[in-house]
Design an enzyme around this catalytic site. Structure first.
Site, short mmCIF file in Angstrom:
data_model
loop_
_atom_site.label_atom_id
_atom_site.label_comp_id
_atom_site.label_asym_id
_atom_site.label_seq_id
_atom_site.Cartn_x
_atom_site.Cartn_y
_atom_site.Cartn_z
N GLY A 1 64.77 4.79 -10.30
CA GLY A 1 64.71 5.46 -11.59
C GLY A 1 65.57 6.70 -11.73
CD GLU B 1 60.06 10.21 -8.56
OE1 GLU B 1 60.79 9.55 -9.30
OE2 GLU B 1 59.09 9.72 -7.96
CG ASP B 2 62.16 7.97 -12.57
OD1 ASP B 2 61.34 8.42 -11.74
OD2 ASP B 2 62.19 6.76 -12.89
CG ASP C 1 52.24 8.05 -14.56
OD1 ASP C 1 51.07 8.45 -14.59
OD2 ASP C 1 52.61 7.07 -15.21
CE LYS D 1 54.28 8.61 -18.37
NZ LYS D 1 53.91 7.21 -18.12
CG PHE E 1 55.48 2.29 -20.11
CD1 PHE E 1 55.17 2.44 -18.77
CD2 PHE E 1 56.56 1.52 -20.48
CE1 PHE E 1 55.95 1.82 -17.79
CE2 PHE E 1 57.34 0.89 -19.51
CZ PHE E 1 57.04 1.04 -18.17
CB VAL E 2 59.08 6.86 -21.43
CG1 VAL E 2 58.30 7.65 -22.46
CG2 VAL E 2 58.82 7.43 -20.03
CG ASP F 1 61.89 -0.25 -14.26
OD1 ASP F 1 61.41 0.83 -13.84
OD2 ASP F 1 61.47 -1.36 -13.89
NE ARG G 1 65.85 0.10 -12.67
CZ ARG G 1 64.73 0.68 -12.25
NH1 ARG G 1 64.46 1.92 -12.58
NH2 ARG G 1 63.87 0.02 -11.49
P1 IMP Z 1 53.55 8.17 -9.90
O1 IMP Z 1 53.54 7.80 -8.44
O2 IMP Z 1 52.30 7.70 -10.60
O3 IMP Z 1 53.83 9.63 -10.14
O4 IMP Z 1 54.71 7.34 -10.59
C1 IMP Z 1 56.02 7.59 -10.30
C2 IMP Z 1 56.90 6.37 -10.50
O5 IMP Z 1 56.31 5.42 -11.39
C3 IMP Z 1 58.19 6.80 -11.15
O6 IMP Z 1 59.17 7.10 -10.18
C4 IMP Z 1 58.56 5.61 -12.00
O7 IMP Z 1 59.32 4.70 -11.24
C5 IMP Z 1 57.23 4.96 -12.34
N1 IMP Z 1 56.76 5.34 -13.70
C6 IMP Z 1 55.77 6.19 -14.02
N2 IMP Z 1 55.60 6.30 -15.36
C7 IMP Z 1 56.53 5.50 -15.91
C8 IMP Z 1 56.91 5.21 -17.28
O8 IMP Z 1 56.35 5.71 -18.27
N3 IMP Z 1 57.95 4.34 -17.42
C9 IMP Z 1 58.62 3.76 -16.36
N4 IMP Z 1 58.30 4.02 -15.08
C10 IMP Z 1 57.27 4.89 -14.85
#
Ligand code: IMP
Length: 181
Positions: free
Chosen positions: A46, A100-101, A104, A132, A153-154, A160, A166
């Site tokens: 991402g 990081e992109d 979440d 988020k 969700f983005v 992606d 992407r």
């Molecule tokens: P986390 O481990 O829950 O913080 O999620 C991180 C990873 O989940 C990111 O690096 C993204 O690849 C993916 N992700 C989380 N939210 C989204 C979203 O809204 N759209 C697309 N990918 C997401």
């Protein structure tokens, strides 16, 4: 309206807003990491566009590397982090900036941070394009944040939906009235 198969998205953060914010973050990094030769570690897939555009604005000496991790399938977190490519070998005494992109729940970075700390890095800062805050479940500090967003969700600008979207220049969010959602 942008769509991936039958799922529709609406424009949310424009490419020009993204680039403007990246310029501001890079300006901060240029000041705060002056003479530190930071190692930027992008989290694939991402963050590939974010790292590319951020690095164009970094004027101080730095190095760039990538790690690949994933915790998402479709629109939901799998709650499992898989490390596909490992960390760079010699992190001893390096000042690391993880890029990081999106953060979440925070699980992905929560898995990565202890590994970095064990690797001998002298400092680790986190830079994420999107956060988020209402989904974030951990207490570690996120130093650089592009945009705080709701729990939508983005997709786009590296993010992606099942590997699609992407390459969109703008970040789009799920259209709530979309078909099949
Ligand atoms: P986390 O481990 O829950 O913080 O999620 C991180 C990873 O989940 C990111 O690096 C993204 O690849 C993916 N992700 C989380 N939210 C989204 C979203 O809204 N759209 C697309 N990918 C997401």
């Amino acid at each position: 309206m942008p769509h991936i198969k039958d799922t529709f998205f609406k424009p949310y953060i424009s490419h020009s807003q993204i680039l403007k914010r990246i310029e501001a973050i890079a300006t901060q990094i240029n000041v705060e990491y002056k003479n530190e030769n930071p190692l930027i570690i992008g989290v694939l897939n991402g963050a590939f566009r974010f790292v590319a555009d951020l690095s164009k604005e970094i004027e101080i000496p730095c190095e760039v590397s990538f790690v690949r991790l994933s915790s998402y399938r479709g629109m939901e977190s799998s709650n499992q982090v898989q490390e596909v490519f490992g960390l760079p070998e010699n992190l001893q005494n390096r000042k690391v900036i993880i890029v990081e992109d999106i953060v979440d729940s925070g699980l992905t970075l929560n898995e990565l941070l202890p590994k970095l700390k064990k690797s001998g890095a002298s400092s680790v800062d986190i830079c994420t394009l999107l956060l988020k805050p209402k989904a974030f479940q951990y207490h570690y500090k996120i130093k650089y944040v592009g945009f705080e967003i709701e729990n939508d969700f983005v997709v786009g600008y590296g993010l992606d939906y099942d590997e699609a979207g992407r390459c969109w220049n703008d970040i789009c969010k799920l259209e709530s009235n979309a078909k099949n959602v």
